[in-house]
Design a protein around this motif. Structure first.
Motif, PDB file in Angstrom:
ATOM      1  N   VAL A 379     140.329  38.539  92.818  1.00 40.95           N
ATOM      2  CA  VAL A 379     139.547  37.391  93.282  1.00 40.95           C
ATOM      3  C   VAL A 379     138.115  37.868  93.466  1.00 40.95           C
ATOM      4  O   VAL A 379     137.858  38.774  94.264  1.00 40.95           O
ATOM      5  N   ALA A 380     137.210  37.254  92.710  1.00 43.03           N
ATOM      6  CA  ALA A 380     135.782  37.589  92.800  1.00 43.03           C
ATOM      7  C   ALA A 380     135.573  39.099  92.733  1.00 43.03           C
ATOM      8  O   ALA A 380     134.833  39.682  93.526  1.00 43.03           O
ATOM      9  N   GLY A 381     136.280  39.736  91.814  1.00 43.89           N
ATOM     10  CA  GLY A 381     136.077  41.174  91.594  1.00 43.89           C
ATOM     11  C   GLY A 381     136.860  42.081  92.525  1.00 43.89           C
ATOM     12  O   GLY A 381     136.866  43.296  92.363  1.00 43.89           O
ATOM     13  N   SER A 382     137.532  41.499  93.529  1.00 44.52           N
ATOM     14  CA  SER A 382     138.322  42.341  94.446  1.00 44.52           C
ATOM     15  C   SER A 382     139.785  42.282  94.053  1.00 44.52           C
ATOM     16  O   SER A 382     140.337  41.197  93.852  1.00 44.52           O
ATOM     17  N   SER A 383     140.411  43.453  93.987  1.00 45.83           N
ATOM     18  CA  SER A 383     141.851  43.449  93.679  1.00 45.83           C
ATOM     19  C   SER A 383     142.606  43.024  94.932  1.00 45.83           C
ATOM     20  O   SER A 383     142.098  43.126  96.052  1.00 45.83           O
ATOM     21  N   SER A 384     143.843  42.554  94.727  1.00 40.76           N
ATOM     22  CA  SER A 384     144.633  42.096  95.878  1.00 40.76           C
ATOM     23  C   SER A 384     144.909  43.250  96.839  1.00 40.76           C
ATOM     24  O   SER A 384     145.015  43.051  98.045  1.00 40.76           O
ATOM     25  N   ALA A 385     144.999  44.482  96.308  1.00 41.33           N
ATOM     26  CA  ALA A 385     145.228  45.643  97.179  1.00 41.33           C
ATOM     27  C   ALA A 385     144.067  45.780  98.168  1.00 41.33           C
ATOM     28  O   ALA A 385     144.268  46.018  99.360  1.00 41.33           O
ATOM     29  N   GLU A 386     142.849  45.563  97.654  1.00 40.94           N
ATOM     30  CA  GLU A 386     141.662  45.680  98.528  1.00 40.94           C
ATOM     31  C   GLU A 386     141.627  44.538  99.535  1.00 40.94           C
ATOM     32  O   GLU A 386     141.352  44.741 100.719  1.00 40.94           O
ATOM     33  N   LEU A 387     141.943  43.325  99.053  1.00 40.38           N
ATOM     34  CA  LEU A 387     141.922  42.164  99.960  1.00 40.38           C
ATOM     35  C   LEU A 387     142.891  42.368 101.115  1.00 40.38           C
ATOM     36  O   LEU A 387     142.597  42.050 102.269  1.00 40.38           O
ATOM     37  N   LEU A 388     144.048  42.896 100.791  1.00 38.23           N
ATOM     38  CA  LEU A 388     145.085  43.096 101.810  1.00 38.23           C
ATOM     39  C   LEU A 388     144.635  44.155 102.820  1.00 38.23           C
ATOM     40  O   LEU A 388     144.828  44.001 104.031  1.00 38.23           O
ATOM     41  N   ALA A 389     144.007  45.233 102.307  1.00 36.92           N
ATOM     42  CA  ALA A 389     143.522  46.294 103.208  1.00 36.92           C
ATOM     43  C   ALA A 389     142.422  45.742 104.117  1.00 36.92           C
ATOM     44  O   ALA A 389     142.383  46.031 105.318  1.00 36.92           O
ATOM     45  N   THR A 390     141.525  44.900 103.541  1.00 37.57           N
ATOM     46  CA  THR A 390     140.440  44.303 104.332  1.00 37.57           C
ATOM     47  C   THR A 390     141.015  43.363 105.387  1.00 37.57           C
ATOM     48  O   THR A 390     140.550  43.310 106.526  1.00 37.57           O
ATOM     49  N   PHE A 391     142.053  42.631 105.014  1.00 34.91           N
ATOM     50  CA  PHE A 391     142.703  41.699 105.944  1.00 34.91           C
ATOM     51  C   PHE A 391     143.262  42.479 107.142  1.00 34.91           C
ATOM     52  O   PHE A 391     143.074  42.089 108.303  1.00 34.91           O
ATOM     53  N   CYS A 392     143.935  43.604 106.853  1.00 33.65           N
ATOM     54  CA  CYS A 392     144.480  44.446 107.934  1.00 33.65           C
ATOM     55  C   CYS A 392     143.335  44.936 108.817  1.00 33.65           C
ATOM     56  O   CYS A 392     143.437  44.942 110.049  1.00 33.65           O
TER      57      CYS A 392
END
Length: 738
Positions: A379-392
């Motif tokens: 999403v917008a250049g961010s992988s889901s792995a990164e999004l999930l880590a940012t969410f945490c």
């Protein structure tokens, strides 16, 4: 005294009176019941006639006459009575005649009992009871069973159409089919059941072809469920219990299998519409109806998977669109909203799987596959792995965007870890998570230690100990570092000579656990050099074997800025502090002066000077006053600077870490692929190319989805490093070289 011989005629005449009396009783004519004396006389007559000396032993003749008695009665009385009646009346007459016949068999075989005991046993003839029943089968049943079957099926169809029928009558009629088999079910199955099943199939085929046109999917399922329930009741009331699975299978086939596609795909009420409109009861009914049918649930699970995938893709697209239309800072908020929505989506459909679909493995698999599709999109250049880590990170850091109670945080973390199961690049998540965990721990941004440990426990259960070992090491490291700082303070108290001159906190970390950080040999200001020396002196008292590497890029300093208006405390990084301290001795410095005095790279110096002269807080005045820093600029201390706060934090522009994280992960992956290939080859010694690749993929897929090209590249590399060799004859075979 010798017994008087009874001849056959005379004896049989006497027996005939008893038989006639029995027939009159059965026909309901006025006739007194047998008393014990009459019964004994009849029994004795047979006994005597069978025990006389030859040629007066009439056993065989009596055995034949026993059969003839039934045949005569059936032909003269029973068959005519049945032939003059039809339909239900014939059935009633048949039940009455069968019941009478059984009574007659019971009485006659008592009179002739002596035959059963001796004569039949010696000659291996059919017993009297069987002979009596066989007469009825041959003379009545074989003639009428087809007509009877038609009459029964007609009544069953009447009942299906809602008319009242005499169920007890049908039960009695069908019992004849079972009893006439004398222990075998063949007569019931061949003469009745087969026809009844065919009739049921054509009955429901007619019904289904109308209903599928007229009814919505929920209504059709309600009718089908009701029909199946009624057919089961039918079995309980009058059909033989062995018919139930066969009958249910026939009805299911006609109602549910034949029209499965049409039913599930109905435009405004089929499976998709039920999922769209959250029709939980109808979906439960669909599961109940189809789970009993072989492969019946597969199309339902497929539609479920497509529906969940579509909903997930829509969420991702929505986040993508919002991110494109908005500024960068709100985009990250949108990405957090996306993760929250994906968690809600998972919660919603997990309830469906558990409650509507009874935890069936097919639906667990469908849900997993659907989530794997859209959880691995960027999403917008961010992988889901990164999004999930940012969410945490947002949940676990102080002042994150999520304000949640402790229970809610625990619950959310549990769900995040469940989502991680669907993400193929778990190693990428681990690396992003470590980076963010490091920032939380080092800059004291972690809101709660218990939550930090709790998510690590959950990750460990989900992905194994290897996954979390470094992260656990980081958390432990910080506890040890605090103890270290305490003993440093004690050391300073005990050694007045070793005074760093300023308050100093040092965090000692273990290299292997933490992400790698850039470290330069910056020329530190003299105040800081003394601090470093003092701490080195302390650390050598503890251990001689460990080398300290100072990571200045992670340090922070509190400086007092003496401005004209009022003094302000500045919270800056070690590098920013080093730049500012240069201005204690000089008012104005050129870019190149600063560069040579600090020994920094251009890239880092531009960032530092930009944060101090072009950003929100202009501690330094830049000439010329432009928005960008160039090598021709000069800088001087801004004595006029003021701010309403007494303490301000001067942020550094963030560095995009994404690229570095991806590079680090790629490097680790190369090692992981090497290790997997060597492990496999070590145990197998010789292996084909295709097999080696597939085993490698299988081993590694728990952490990431290995690229086939990357595996081939690593194989070639291992061949050049003499770990493997190609087979001389067959280049597709590899050998392990120990």
């Amino acid at each position: 005294m010798e017994r008087k011989t009874i001849d056959l005629e005379q004896g049989w005449d006497y027996m005939q009176t008893g038989i006639t009396k029995l027939k009159r009783i059965l026909e309901g004519l006025p006739e007194p019941q047998f008393d014990s004396e009459q019964y004994m006389m009849l029994y004795t007559t047979i006994y005597n006639m069978c025990t006389q000396k030859p040629p007066h032993d009439y056993s065989q003749q009596l055995y034949d006459k026993y059969r003839e008695a039934f045949e005569e009665y059936i032909n003269s009385t029973v068959l005519p009575a049945l032939r003059e009646k039809h339909d239900e009346y014939m059935l009633r007459e048949l039940v009455k005649r069968w019941s009478n016949h059984k009574v007659m068999v019971r009485w006659l075989s008592r009179f002739f009992y002596y035959l059963d005991r001796y004569f039949i046993a010696r000659r291996s003839l059919p017993p009297l009871n069987e002979v009596g029943l066989t007469c009825f089968r041959d003379l009545v049943y074989n003639v009428l069973h087809s007509k009877v079957k038609d009459a029964v099926i007609a009544l069953v169809d009447k009942e299906r159409e809602g008319e009242q029928i005499d169920r007890a009558l049908l039960k009695n009629v069908l019992d004849i089919y079972v009893e006439i088999g004398m222990g075998q079910m063949e007569r019931y199955e061949v003469d009745f059941e087969g026809f009844m099943l065919l009739d049921s199939a054509s009955y429901y085929s007619r019904k289904a072809s109308n209903w599928i046109q007229e009814d919505s999917c929920p209504d059709y399922m309600l009718k089908s469920e009701e029909c199946l329930k009624k057919e089961r009741e039918r079995v309980a009331h009058y059909l033989h219990s062995s018919s139930e699975p066969k009958l249910v299978e026939k009805v299911q086939h006609e109602l549910l299998v034949v029209y499965a596609n049409q039913l599930l795909e109905k435009e405004h009420s089929g499976c998709r519409a039920l999922l769209r409109d959250d029709k939980v009861d109808d979906l439960s009914r669909m599961y109940r109806l189809y789970h009993k049918i072989a492969k019946g649930l597969e199309p339902v699970a497929n539609i479920f998977k497509q529906h969940v995938t579509a909903e997930g893709n829509a969420l991702v697209q929505q986040a993508e669109d919002t991110a494109t239309n908005q500024a960068a800072n709100t985009a990250s908020v949108q990405e957090q909203v996306l993760i929250r929505k994906v968690i809600e989506l998972h919660d919603k459909y997990m309830v469906y799987v558990v409650e509507c679909f009874q935890n069936h493995t097919l639906f667990h698999k469908a849900l997993k596959e659907a989530f794997e599709i859209f959880c691995n999109k960027t999403v917008a250049g961010s992988s889901s792995a990164e999004l999930l880590a940012t969410f945490c990170d947002n949940i676990l850091k102080k002042g994150g965007s999520e304000k949640l109670s402790d229970e809610a945080i625990e619950d959310t973390l549990e769900k995040v870890v469940k989502l991680l199961a669907y993400i193929s690049d778990k190693d990428l998540f681990a690396e992003f998570y470590r980076k963010k965990l490091a920032r939380r721990l080092l800059f004291d941004r972690s809101a709660n230690d218990d939550h930090e440990r709790s998510i690590l426990t959950k990750l460990k259960q989900q992905c194994g100990g290897q996954f979390t070992s470094k992260m656990e090491g980081m958390v432990t490291d910080l506890t040890l570092a605090r103890e270290n700082q305490t003993s440093f303070e004690e050391y300073l108290g005990n050694n007045p000579a070793a005074n760093p001159g300023i308050d100093l906190t040092v965090t000692v970390l273990t290299t292997g656990f933490w992400p790698s950080y850039k470290s330069f040999d910056i020329n530190l200001p003299s105040e800081m050099v003394k601090c470093v020396e003092v701490f080195k002196g302390f650390y050598e008292t503890k251990t001689k074997h460990r080398k300290l590497t100072w990571i200045y890029s992670l340090g922070t300093c509190h400086l007092n800025g003496k401005f004209d208006h009022k003094p302000i405390e500045l919270v800056v990084s070690t590098y920013q502090a080093a730049v500012l301290l240069l201005f204690n001795t000089t008012d104005k410095l050129s870019y190149n002066d600063i560069l040579t005095q600090l020994n920094l790279s251009h890239e880092d110096l531009v960032r530092l000077l930009h944060s101090l002269s072009c950003a929100r807080y202009k501690i330094l005045i830049k000439e010329p006053s432009t928005k960008t820093v160039s090598q021709a600029d000069s800088f001087e201390f801004n004595a006029k600077f003021t701010d309403r706060m007494r303490r301000i934090k001067i942020p550094l522009p963030p560095v995009d870490e994404r690229k570095k994280v991806v590079e680090d992960v790629d490097k680790d992956r190369r090692y992981a692929i090497d290790a997997a290939i060597v492990r496999i080859m070590k145990s197998r010694k010789v292996l084909g190319h295709q097999q080696l690749v597939s085993e490698c993929v299988e081993q590694l897929s728990r952490m990431f989805k290995p690229d086939i090209k990357a595996i081939k590249k690593r194989m070639e590399d291992l061949i050049t490093r003499d770990y493997l060799e190609r087979d001389k004859e067959n280049p597709n075979m590899f050998r392990y070289l120990a």
